[in-house]
Write a protein that holds these residues in place. Structure first.
Motif, mmCIF file in Angstrom:
data_model
loop_
_atom_site.group_PDB
_atom_site.id
_atom_site.type_symbol
_atom_site.label_atom_id
_atom_site.label_comp_id
_atom_site.label_asym_id
_atom_site.label_seq_id
_atom_site.Cartn_x
_atom_site.Cartn_y
_atom_site.Cartn_z
ATOM 1 N N SER A 65 -1.204 3.189 1.451
ATOM 2 C CA SER A 65 -0.031 2.532 0.882
ATOM 3 C C SER A 65 0.249 2.954 -0.557
ATOM 4 O O SER A 65 1.368 2.765 -1.047
ATOM 5 C CB SER A 65 -0.190 1.015 0.949
ATOM 6 O OG SER A 65 -1.362 0.613 0.260
ATOM 7 N N GLU A 91 6.726 -4.256 -2.995
ATOM 8 C CA GLU A 91 5.541 -4.589 -2.192
ATOM 9 C C GLU A 91 4.232 -4.317 -2.924
ATOM 10 O O GLU A 91 3.164 -4.669 -2.419
ATOM 11 C CB GLU A 91 5.556 -3.857 -0.850
ATOM 12 C CG GLU A 91 5.749 -2.367 -0.937
ATOM 13 C CD GLU A 91 7.205 -1.958 -0.719
ATOM 14 O OE1 GLU A 91 8.108 -2.624 -1.257
ATOM 15 O OE2 GLU A 91 7.417 -0.931 -0.020
ATOM 16 N N ASP A 92 4.301 -3.719 -4.100
ATOM 17 C CA ASP A 92 3.109 -3.547 -4.926
ATOM 18 C C ASP A 92 2.816 -4.788 -5.758
ATOM 19 O O ASP A 92 1.780 -4.863 -6.434
ATOM 20 C CB ASP A 92 3.261 -2.348 -5.868
ATOM 21 C CG ASP A 92 3.331 -1.025 -5.132
ATOM 22 O OD1 ASP A 92 4.175 -0.185 -5.517
ATOM 23 O OD2 ASP A 92 2.552 -0.834 -4.182
#
Length: 128
Positions: A65, A91-92
Motif C-alpha cells: 500500500s 487512506e494514509d
C-alpha cells in the motif's frame, strides 16, 4: 527502559509530503542491532505494518500500500528512525508508530505483541 518518541506528523493535503522521526533511547544493546518498523492504525481499523529496516539500514521492506511512495531510513549515530511519506492519500490517514522488530508473519500482522517496544505515535491526517 526503551523509549521511542515519534514526531513530524500533521495535516497535509493529498499529494503532499511529510517526514516522520523516531528518537530511540534506553536500549540494552546498540541501536544498530535492532530491526525497526513503522506501523500505523487508522481510527476503527486494525494495525497495519508499513515498513521495516535492518540494523545497518541497507535492507528495507514495505507494505504494498505504500511501496514507491514511502521511504524508511535510519541514522544510527543519532539513534533515530525516519519515514519519508510522499504522494500522500486520504487512506494514509492514521496514527503512525515506530516499533522495535521487523516485518510480521501474515498470521500476526495485526497483533501488537509482535513488536516488543512502541512509541506513543504521531498523527498523520491527509485531507483537502
Amino acid at each position: 527502559e526503551v523509549q521511542l518518541v515519534e514526531s513530524g506528523g500533521g495535516l497535509v493535503q493529498p499529494g503532499g509530503s511529510l517526514t516522520l522521526s523516531c528518537a530511540a533511547a534506553g536500549f540494552s544493546s546498540p541501536f544498530t542491532t535492532y530491526i525497526m518498523s513503522w506501523v500505523r492504525q487508522a481510527t476503527g481499523k486494525e494495525l497495519e505494518w508499513v515498513s521495516s529496516i535492518n540494523g545497518g539500514g541497507g535492507v528495507a521492506n514495505y507494505a504494498d500500500s505504500v511501496k514507491g511512495r514511502f521511504t524508511i531510513s535510519r541514522d544510527n549515530a543519532k539513534n533515530t528512525l525516519y519515514l519519508q511519506l510522499n504522494g500522500l492519500k486520504p487512506e494514509d490517514t492514521a496514527m503512525y508508530y515506530c516499533a522495535t522488530g521487523g516485518r510480521p508473519p501474515a498470521a500476526l500482522a495485526t497483533n501488537r505483541a509482535w513488536w516488543p517496544h512502541w512509541g506513543q505515535g504521531t498523527q498523520v491526517t491527509v485531507s483537502s
